[in-house]
Write a protein that holds these residues in place. Structure first.
Motif, mmCIF file in Angstrom:
data_model
loop_
_atom_site.group_PDB
_atom_site.id
_atom_site.type_symbol
_atom_site.label_atom_id
_atom_site.label_comp_id
_atom_site.label_asym_id
_atom_site.label_seq_id
_atom_site.Cartn_x
_atom_site.Cartn_y
_atom_site.Cartn_z
ATOM 1 N N ILE A 188 0.949 -1.193 -0.075
ATOM 2 C CA ILE A 188 0.106 -0.019 -0.009
ATOM 3 C C ILE A 188 0.974 1.283 -0.038
ATOM 4 O O ILE A 188 1.993 1.072 0.518
ATOM 5 N N TYR A 189 0.469 2.300 -0.879
ATOM 6 C CA TYR A 189 1.546 3.520 -0.775
ATOM 7 C C TYR A 189 0.583 4.612 -1.299
ATOM 8 O O TYR A 189 -0.602 4.613 -1.461
ATOM 9 N N THR A 190 1.222 5.897 -0.941
ATOM 10 C CA THR A 190 0.886 7.003 -1.395
ATOM 11 C C THR A 190 1.578 7.562 -2.324
ATOM 12 O O THR A 190 3.007 7.256 -2.076
ATOM 13 N N GLY A 191 1.316 8.756 -3.180
ATOM 14 C CA GLY A 191 2.306 9.031 -4.254
ATOM 15 C C GLY A 191 2.386 8.087 -5.307
ATOM 16 O O GLY A 191 1.284 7.636 -5.720
ATOM 17 N N LYS A 192 3.724 8.074 -5.865
ATOM 18 C CA LYS A 192 3.917 7.155 -7.246
ATOM 19 C C LYS A 192 3.718 5.631 -7.115
ATOM 20 O O LYS A 192 3.894 5.405 -5.641
ATOM 21 N N LYS A 193 3.151 5.118 -8.062
ATOM 22 C CA LYS A 193 2.769 3.537 -7.668
ATOM 23 C C LYS A 193 4.345 2.697 -7.357
ATOM 24 O O LYS A 193 5.248 3.051 -8.292
ATOM 25 N N LEU A 194 4.225 1.846 -6.712
ATOM 26 C CA LEU A 194 5.304 1.098 -6.323
ATOM 27 C C LEU A 194 4.899 -0.294 -5.733
ATOM 28 O O LEU A 194 3.637 -0.381 -5.291
ATOM 29 N N GLU A 195 5.756 -1.553 -5.887
ATOM 30 C CA GLU A 195 5.545 -2.586 -5.215
ATOM 31 C C GLU A 195 6.640 -3.177 -4.544
ATOM 32 O O GLU A 195 7.738 -3.164 -5.261
ATOM 33 N N TYR A 196 6.542 -3.664 -3.242
ATOM 34 C CA TYR A 196 7.803 -4.312 -2.580
ATOM 35 C C TYR A 196 7.864 -5.735 -3.194
ATOM 36 O O TYR A 196 6.368 -6.135 -3.508
ATOM 37 N N GLU A 197 8.707 -6.492 -2.892
ATOM 38 C CA GLU A 197 8.738 -7.929 -3.231
ATOM 39 C C GLU A 197 7.803 -8.561 -2.625
ATOM 40 O O GLU A 197 7.578 -8.280 -1.432
ATOM 41 N N GLY A 198 7.366 -9.416 -3.242
ATOM 42 C CA GLY A 198 6.284 -10.487 -2.727
ATOM 43 C C GLY A 198 6.667 -11.281 -1.622
ATOM 44 O O GLY A 198 8.007 -11.620 -1.537
ATOM 45 N N ILE A 199 5.938 -12.096 -0.784
ATOM 46 C CA ILE A 199 6.481 -13.117 -0.073
ATOM 47 C C ILE A 199 6.001 -14.475 -0.616
ATOM 48 O O ILE A 199 4.804 -14.412 -0.632
ATOM 49 N N PRO A 200 6.988 -15.192 -0.629
ATOM 50 C CA PRO A 200 6.544 -16.373 -1.375
ATOM 51 C C PRO A 200 5.993 -17.545 -0.625
ATOM 52 O O PRO A 200 6.160 -17.538 0.847
ATOM 53 N N SER A 201 5.390 -18.659 -1.058
ATOM 54 C CA SER A 201 4.814 -19.550 -0.409
ATOM 55 C C SER A 201 5.868 -20.864 -0.598
ATOM 56 O O SER A 201 6.398 -20.996 -1.556
ATOM 57 N N PHE A 202 6.198 -21.699 0.499
ATOM 58 C CA PHE A 202 7.034 -22.476 0.188
ATOM 59 C C PHE A 202 6.540 -23.978 -0.033
ATOM 60 O O PHE A 202 5.367 -24.247 0.111
ATOM 61 N N SER A 203 7.149 -24.813 -0.513
ATOM 62 C CA SER A 203 6.473 -26.098 -0.934
ATOM 63 C C SER A 203 6.149 -27.009 0.381
ATOM 64 O O SER A 203 6.573 -27.316 1.081
ATOM 65 N N PRO A 204 4.690 -27.015 0.093
ATOM 66 C CA PRO A 204 3.977 -28.062 1.480
ATOM 67 C C PRO A 204 4.648 -29.495 1.376
ATOM 68 O O PRO A 204 5.126 -29.821 0.214
ATOM 69 N N GLU A 205 4.489 -30.347 2.363
ATOM 70 C CA GLU A 205 4.782 -31.868 2.168
ATOM 71 C C GLU A 205 3.993 -32.668 2.427
ATOM 72 O O GLU A 205 4.051 -33.842 2.640
ATOM 73 N N LEU A 206 2.666 -32.251 2.998
ATOM 74 C CA LEU A 206 1.473 -32.995 3.649
ATOM 75 C C LEU A 206 0.333 -32.452 3.001
ATOM 76 O O LEU A 206 -0.128 -31.084 2.954
ATOM 77 N N PHE A 207 -0.636 -33.192 2.484
ATOM 78 C CA PHE A 207 -1.712 -32.939 2.018
ATOM 79 C C PHE A 207 -3.057 -33.638 2.643
ATOM 80 O O PHE A 207 -2.746 -34.880 2.663
ATOM 81 N N ALA A 208 -4.144 -33.223 2.409
ATOM 82 C CA ALA A 208 -5.375 -33.664 2.921
ATOM 83 C C ALA A 208 -6.473 -33.091 2.527
ATOM 84 O O ALA A 208 -6.747 -31.928 2.608
ATOM 85 N N TYR A 209 -7.419 -33.730 1.995
ATOM 86 C CA TYR A 209 -8.751 -33.329 2.070
ATOM 87 C C TYR A 209 -9.439 -32.646 3.237
ATOM 88 O O TYR A 209 -9.394 -33.412 3.958
ATOM 89 N N LEU A 210 -10.230 -31.668 3.019
ATOM 90 C CA LEU A 210 -10.902 -31.163 4.614
ATOM 91 C C LEU A 210 -12.115 -31.170 4.204
ATOM 92 O O LEU A 210 -12.917 -30.649 3.223
ATOM 93 N N ARG A 211 -12.841 -32.197 5.205
ATOM 94 C CA ARG A 211 -14.540 -32.553 4.778
ATOM 95 C C ARG A 211 -15.133 -31.828 5.699
ATOM 96 O O ARG A 211 -14.920 -31.908 7.098
#
Length: 538
Positions: A382-405
């Motif tokens: 978020i910003y005022t003035g001229k447009k800019l973006e900071y570096e995004g925050i990555p998601s790391f590779s998960p190792e466990l997976f499950a359906y949520l019912r």
């Protein structure tokens, strides 16, 4: 920028110190956090770290499940004043199952405190988090904890850091004895010995007897063997140890080292005093508009964390914003870089774990909480003035997976709301089958405990009972060139295609061998263990 505003921002930046604590579980992180708050005057009596019914729960562990289990499972922000400085302490979960929350929090930190159990030295989670700090080149301060218990040799602990992390060490203080013989520390800054008396489980500040190294009273107060050992150690450190170099500290190449016991308060205040002197102030950050200095007159900041239901009575959602430049003002209107929309920042809050109070202004290095009615996502600028973006925050590779019912159709609304809010705050990654007929969300986690937390919170905060169905995958890879790239390669064997919450394709593999097989068959397919984000670092 008007001179008075420029001076105001510069003065605020000079007085800000911002840091995160990284450690392996059980190294004493929550205890150290409590004691820093105690010495900073933010609390009057340190809370117990174990969640027993008759004990006060620790200030930083506010979530019901944390208090039940006596562990930290979510990051919190603790802001307090100490010696004319405004300190922003970013408390992170120690448990490895919540390391992704820690990665995000480190994106908002200017310094890191690496806490180690002096009996164990470097442990796996500490090493992993250290590498994240090294990637960001942030200063690292080392605190060896539990010196009042049996420990490894201090010189051996230093050597381990230097050899295994390729990081030079400079002991700012040095322990006098260990275990039952631990009597205090020698402060190399002031050249004074600090002898401590045990207090009632460290609830109040420790009594401190301060004497010069050559003071004749030492022989009455200190065992002669400990005194001569101290003199020999100091001679060795002065002769063979690294030189103090503040530039190297700020570059993350030299770590100032401290010894103490958070539980009994030995060395905590000495650490805090030295940290204020050596720590890096809020500095420049890379953006799409170049390096942004904190004195830049326009306000800019980014979202590094979202938290639902910090106040269960109001079912609120709070976005944690790291202020990067300029001056934040209550009710100001900013631009939202991802959506292009204007957003009014009303009801900003100063955070202190679960407690909050209204804040009118904030400066670079500060963290503020904003009510988030579904506007913000992790990594937003978020910003005022001229447009800019900071570096995004990555998601790391998960190792466990499950359906949520959700076994109760009448609870669909609550189930959907809970899953959406927990996904937004990053409690777990949520994916969906590419087969539209399968509509149940897929939980994608780093550790099993994340599944338990999601189910606990859905029950506790949204009144929804759920069950999980574990999926037989252990590796996830994002397809960098999206769905088009997948269409070109055609059918893939030994993999399942799902989509992340942004609709991007993700391949799930049962094991590393299956991944290598697909990569070998389709070398044109670019896969990544980190979710794609736009890098602004040139």
């Amino acid at each position: 920028m008007p001179t008075d505003l420029s001076t105001e921002i510069q003065s605020a930046v000079d007085s800000r110190r911002n840091f995160a604590i990284i450690s392996h579980p059980d190294a004493g992180k929550t205890t150290l956090t409590e004691k820093l708050l105690l010495y900073g005057g933010a609390i009057h009596e340190a809370g117990a770290v174990k969640a027993r019914a008759k004990q006060r729960s620790a200030t930083s562990d506010w979530m019901a499940m944390e208090q039940q289990r006596g562990i930290s499972i979510t990051s919190t922000v603790l802001q307090f004043a100490y010696q004319q400085c405004q300190i922003n302490l970013l408390d992170t979960p120690g448990h490895q199952d919540f390391s992704e929350d820690t990665y995000r929090t480190l994106a908002a930190a200017d310094n890191a405190v690496m806490l180690e159990d002096a009996a164990k030295g470097l442990e796996p989670q500490t090493r992993k988090l250290f590498e994240v700090c090294r990637m960001r080149k942030i200063p690292i301060f080392t605190f060896f904890n539990k010196m009042d218990r049996p420990t490894r040799e201090p010189l051996e602990l230093l050597d381990e850091i230097e050899q295994e992390l390729n990081l030079q060490t400079y002991p700012v203080n040095w322990p006098i004895g260990t275990g039952d013989q631990f009597r205090g520390v020698y402060d190399r800054r002031t050249k004074k010995i600090h002898l401590f008396e045990r207090t009632d489980h460290g609830k109040q500040a420790a009594k401190d007897t301060e004497i010069e190294l050559g003071d004749p009273r030492i022989e009455e107060l200190l065992d002669p063997d400990l005194y001569y050992q101290l003199k020999d150690d100091l001679e060795l450190l002065d002769g063979l140890g690294a030189e103090f170099d503040l530039e190297k500290i700020h570059a993350g190449e030299l770590t100032p080292v401290f010894f103490g016991s958070a539980m009994t308060n030995f060395g905590v205040q000495l650490f805090l005093d030295a940290f204020l002197e050596y720590a890096l102030k809020p500095g420049e950050r890379p953006s799409t508009a170049g390096l942004m200095a904190p004195e830049y007159p326009e306000f800019t900041g980014f979202v590094f964390k979202l938290q639902a239901n910090m106040d269960p009575k109001h079912r609120d959602r709070v976005a944690f914003i790291r202020v990067c430049t300029g001056r934040f003002e209550k009710d100001m209107t900013v631009s939202h870089a991802r959506t292009g929309k204007a957003v009014r920042l009303s009801r900003p809050q100063k955070l202190f774990a679960q407690d909050r109070e209204s804040v009118d202004v904030a400066y670079p290095g500060d963290v503020i909480g904003l009510n988030n009615p579904g506007v913000f996502a992790i990594g937003d600028t978020i910003y005022t003035g001229k447009k800019l973006e900071y570096e995004g925050i990555p998601s790391f590779s998960p190792e466990l997976f499950a359906y949520l019912r959700n076994p109760n159709p009448s609870k669909f609304k609550q189930f959907h709301k809970g899953v959406t809010q927990l996904r937004e705050e990053g409690a777990v990654q949520i994916m969906y089958s590419s087969d539209e007929a399968k509509r149940d969300p897929i939980l994608a986690a780093v550790g099993q405990l994340q599944f338990e937390v999601v189910q606990f919170r859905l029950q506790n905060e949204y009144g929804v009972e759920t069950r999980t169905e574990v999926l037989p995958y252990s590796v996830a890879r994002w397809v960098l060139n999206g769905w088009e790239a997948l269409e070109k390669v055609g059918r893939l064997f030994n993999t399942t295609i799902v989509k992340d919450n942004s609709g991007r394709p993700v391949l799930l593999f049962k094991n590393q061998w299956n991944l290598q097989q697909v990569q070998g068959d389709h070398s044109e397919l670019e896969l990544s263990a980190i979710a794609p984000f736009t890098s602004v670092v040139k």
